[in-house]
Enzyme design. Structure first.
Site, PDB file in Angstrom:
ATOM      1  N   MET A  76      -5.982  50.502  82.451  1.00  0.00           N
ATOM      2  CA  MET A  76      -6.418  49.125  82.197  1.00  0.00           C
ATOM      3  C   MET A  76      -5.217  48.173  82.283  1.00  0.00           C
ATOM      4  O   MET A  76      -5.294  47.024  81.845  1.00  0.00           O
ATOM      5  CB  MET A  76      -7.097  49.015  80.831  1.00  0.00           C
ATOM      6  CG  MET A  76      -8.366  49.868  80.742  1.00  0.00           C
ATOM      7  SD  MET A  76      -9.542  49.286  79.535  1.00  0.00           S
ATOM      8  CE  MET A  76      -8.613  49.460  78.028  1.00  0.00           C
ATOM      9  N   LEU A 108       1.161  48.132  81.768  1.00  0.00           N
ATOM     10  CA  LEU A 108       1.681  49.504  81.836  1.00  0.00           C
ATOM     11  C   LEU A 108       2.880  49.726  80.916  1.00  0.00           C
ATOM     12  O   LEU A 108       3.691  48.835  80.699  1.00  0.00           O
ATOM     13  CB  LEU A 108       2.071  49.819  83.288  1.00  0.00           C
ATOM     14  CG  LEU A 108       0.930  49.638  84.304  1.00  0.00           C
ATOM     15  CD1 LEU A 108       1.428  49.944  85.716  1.00  0.00           C
ATOM     16  CD2 LEU A 108      -0.270  50.510  83.958  1.00  0.00           C
ATOM     17  N   HIS A 109       2.950  50.957  80.400  1.00  0.00           N
ATOM     18  CA  HIS A 109       4.045  51.332  79.494  1.00  0.00           C
ATOM     19  C   HIS A 109       4.513  52.743  79.833  1.00  0.00           C
ATOM     20  O   HIS A 109       4.053  53.335  80.835  1.00  0.00           O
ATOM     21  CB  HIS A 109       3.586  51.215  78.034  1.00  0.00           C
ATOM     22  CG  HIS A 109       2.289  51.918  77.753  1.00  0.00           C
ATOM     23  ND1 HIS A 109       2.146  53.292  77.844  1.00  0.00           N
ATOM     24  CD2 HIS A 109       1.054  51.451  77.415  1.00  0.00           C
ATOM     25  CE1 HIS A 109       0.906  53.632  77.554  1.00  0.00           C
ATOM     26  NE2 HIS A 109       0.208  52.535  77.300  1.00  0.00           N
ATOM     27  N   HIS A 152       1.870  55.441  80.683  1.00  0.00           N
ATOM     28  CA  HIS A 152       1.361  55.363  82.059  1.00  0.00           C
ATOM     29  C   HIS A 152       2.390  55.900  83.053  1.00  0.00           C
ATOM     30  O   HIS A 152       2.047  56.566  84.027  1.00  0.00           O
ATOM     31  CB  HIS A 152       1.043  53.908  82.426  1.00  0.00           C
ATOM     32  CG  HIS A 152      -0.015  53.263  81.581  1.00  0.00           C
ATOM     33  ND1 HIS A 152       0.244  52.178  80.760  1.00  0.00           N
ATOM     34  CD2 HIS A 152      -1.347  53.532  81.424  1.00  0.00           C
ATOM     35  CE1 HIS A 152      -0.873  51.799  80.159  1.00  0.00           C
ATOM     36  NE2 HIS A 152      -1.851  52.603  80.530  1.00  0.00           N
ATOM     37  N   ASP A 186      -5.853  59.625  74.491  1.00  0.00           N
ATOM     38  CA  ASP A 186      -7.292  59.376  74.362  1.00  0.00           C
ATOM     39  C   ASP A 186      -8.001  60.717  74.550  1.00  0.00           C
ATOM     40  O   ASP A 186      -8.622  60.978  75.580  1.00  0.00           O
ATOM     41  CB  ASP A 186      -7.726  58.351  75.411  1.00  0.00           C
ATOM     42  CG  ASP A 186      -6.953  57.048  75.266  1.00  0.00           C
ATOM     43  OD1 ASP A 186      -7.258  56.280  74.354  1.00  0.00           O
ATOM     44  OD2 ASP A 186      -6.000  56.831  76.042  1.00  0.00           O
ATOM     45  N   SER A 188      -0.999  49.883  75.114  1.00  0.00           N
ATOM     46  CA  SER A 188      -0.972  48.457  75.471  1.00  0.00           C
ATOM     47  C   SER A 188      -1.312  47.619  74.248  1.00  0.00           C
ATOM     48  O   SER A 188      -0.859  46.478  74.109  1.00  0.00           O
ATOM     49  CB  SER A 188      -1.972  48.175  76.590  1.00  0.00           C
ATOM     50  OG  SER A 188      -1.797  49.096  77.643  1.00  0.00           O
ATOM     51  N   ARG A 189      -2.109  48.182  73.340  1.00  0.00           N
ATOM     52  CA  ARG A 189      -2.528  47.428  72.150  1.00  0.00           C
ATOM     53  C   ARG A 189      -1.396  47.279  71.132  1.00  0.00           C
ATOM     54  O   ARG A 189      -1.522  46.480  70.203  1.00  0.00           O
ATOM     55  CB  ARG A 189      -3.743  48.095  71.495  1.00  0.00           C
ATOM     56  CG  ARG A 189      -4.998  47.976  72.324  1.00  0.00           C
ATOM     57  CD  ARG A 189      -6.244  48.409  71.551  1.00  0.00           C
ATOM     58  NE  ARG A 189      -7.467  48.006  72.209  1.00  0.00           N
ATOM     59  CZ  ARG A 189      -8.199  48.778  73.007  1.00  0.00           C
ATOM     60  NH1 ARG A 189      -7.831  50.018  73.252  1.00  0.00           N
ATOM     61  NH2 ARG A 189      -9.309  48.321  73.575  1.00  0.00           N
TER      62      ARG A 189
HETATM   63  P1  AMP Z   1      -5.304  52.739  79.335  1.00  0.00           P
HETATM   64  O1  AMP Z   1      -4.596  51.812  80.273  1.00  0.00           O
HETATM   65  O2  AMP Z   1      -4.986  52.524  77.899  1.00  0.00           O
HETATM   66  O3  AMP Z   1      -6.786  52.817  79.624  1.00  0.00           O
HETATM   67  O4  AMP Z   1      -4.735  54.185  79.667  1.00  0.00           O
HETATM   68  C1  AMP Z   1      -4.750  54.709  80.971  1.00  0.00           C
HETATM   69  C2  AMP Z   1      -4.410  56.174  80.900  1.00  0.00           C
HETATM   70  O5  AMP Z   1      -3.118  56.324  80.308  1.00  0.00           O
HETATM   71  C3  AMP Z   1      -5.381  56.985  80.037  1.00  0.00           C
HETATM   72  O6  AMP Z   1      -5.609  58.250  80.651  1.00  0.00           O
HETATM   73  C4  AMP Z   1      -4.631  57.120  78.731  1.00  0.00           C
HETATM   74  O7  AMP Z   1      -5.000  58.266  77.990  1.00  0.00           O
HETATM   75  C5  AMP Z   1      -3.201  57.232  79.231  1.00  0.00           C
HETATM   76  N1  AMP Z   1      -2.264  56.870  78.162  1.00  0.00           N
HETATM   77  C6  AMP Z   1      -2.264  55.742  77.410  1.00  0.00           C
HETATM   78  N2  AMP Z   1      -1.279  55.773  76.490  1.00  0.00           N
HETATM   79  C7  AMP Z   1      -0.649  56.963  76.648  1.00  0.00           C
HETATM   80  C8  AMP Z   1       0.448  57.610  75.996  1.00  0.00           C
HETATM   81  N3  AMP Z   1       1.089  57.030  74.982  1.00  0.00           N
HETATM   82  N4  AMP Z   1       0.808  58.839  76.415  1.00  0.00           N
HETATM   83  C9  AMP Z   1       0.147  59.446  77.439  1.00  0.00           C
HETATM   84  N5  AMP Z   1      -0.890  58.889  78.105  1.00  0.00           N
HETATM   85  C10 AMP Z   1      -1.281  57.676  77.711  1.00  0.00           C
END
Ligand code: AMP
Length: 288
Positions: free
Chosen positions: A34, A37-38, A41, A154, A190-191
């Site tokens: 979404m 990015l961090h 990601h 997640d 991201s939150r």
């Molecule tokens: P999001 O952008 O939050 O929907 O996350 C995209 C993907 O990155 C999803 O598969 C998340 O589980 C993964 N993700 C998010 N945060 C982390 C994290 N801290 N460590 C590993 N994977 C992550």
């Protein structure tokens, strides 16, 4: 710079030529996100780069997976910043569709996995996993990757996607990636940008409670009730934790457990101020 594509037709044509234009079959790795990015990601991207010839990352804040009154409007968005990170990591294609492109009409199809999408997150965010299932199914059909990368952060979402791929026969390998944490233990999200300094300090109680639970387990405690109560007790001492949605211990398939064993998961969802955070921990046999 990665190639930025915003429409489905262009993406399909581009992928078609990537697949057909070379003599050797090119493998495609896909990282759905979404955006904003961090480092979490980045780990997904790095693994995709190692395992595939071409890496595609999608950025789409999917309205269908947000409930009424949730943070859809304020969810952080910054495409320019994300493109910079994708360039650093060597992403080949960024797919960033608008709503009209993803949903020319609102989908009527519903995907539920009883026993999986109605517990934990599903119980507190009704409709959330229906939104996730639809968007991931659509993205899989559009991208048709060989492998797709999902974070254990997640965990319930990961289990849902694995189930979806099996039940619906998607020819895609789902690759789980361990949760990436900041040095003090807070899982990247991201939150986290919503948190004030004081709230962030309180949010650390999640990771600290995982260490506490692991310690109890390492000492021989296997009663899930005892461990859950210790976790809830500890978290409740933090004044900025407004509400705990759940603290649960499940096996790796998210079924209830009578005794805690290695590989089981402690899953937590709570509110720090107005920010809802989720995280989970895998119980390990080795002492801390
Ligand atoms: P999001 O952008 O939050 O929907 O996350 C995209 C993907 O990155 C999803 O598969 C998340 O589980 C993964 N993700 C998010 N945060 C982390 C994290 N801290 N460590 C590993 N994977 C992550």
């Amino acid at each position: 710079m990665p190639r930025l594509i915003k429409n489905v037709k262009e993406l399909r044509t581009t992928l078609h030529s990537i697949r057909c234009d070379s003599n050797t079959k090119k493998s495609i790795g896909f990282v759905p996100t979404m955006g904003y990015l961090h480092r979490g990601h980045r780990e997904l991207i790095k693994l995709s780069k190692i395992q595939n010839d071409v890496t595609i990352l999608s950025i789409y804040v999917n309205p269908l997976q947000f409930g009424e009154g949730e943070d859809y409007e304020r969810y952080p968005r910054d495409l320019a910043r994300d493109l910079g990170i994708c360039e650093e990591e060597g992403v080949d294609i960024v797919f960033a569709p608008e709503d009209e492109e993803m949903y020319p009409q609102k989908p009527s199809t519903v995907i539920d996995v009883p026993g999986l999408t109605d517990i934990l997150e599903g119980a507190f965010r009704p409709g959330h996993f229906r939104g996730v299932s639809i968007v991931v199914t659509k993205l899989f059909n559009i991208v048709q990757p060989d492998r797709a990368y999902f974070g254990e952060k997640d965990y319930q979402q990961l289990k849902l996607i694995q189930r979806l791929v099996t039940d619906l026969s998607f020819p895609i390998e789902i690759v789980p990636v361990e949760t990436v944490r900041e040095t003090d233990g807070l899982a990247y999200s991201s939150r986290n940008t919503y948190l004030s300094a004081q709230e962030r300090e309180n949010a650390l109680c999640i990771y600290k409670s995982f260490l506490l639970a692991q310690k109890l387990f390492s000492k021989g405690n296997t009663d899930p009730k005892l461990i859950k109560e210790a976790v809830i007790d500890f978290i409740s001492k933090h004044p900025l934790v407004k509400k705990i949605d759940y603290v649960e211990i499940k096996d790796q398939e998210l079924r209830d457990v009578e005794r805690v064993k290695e590989g089981d998961r402690l899953l937590v969802a709570l509110w720090v101020g107005d920010t809802r955070l989720i995280d989970n921990w895998r119980f390990k046999n080795e002492p801390l």
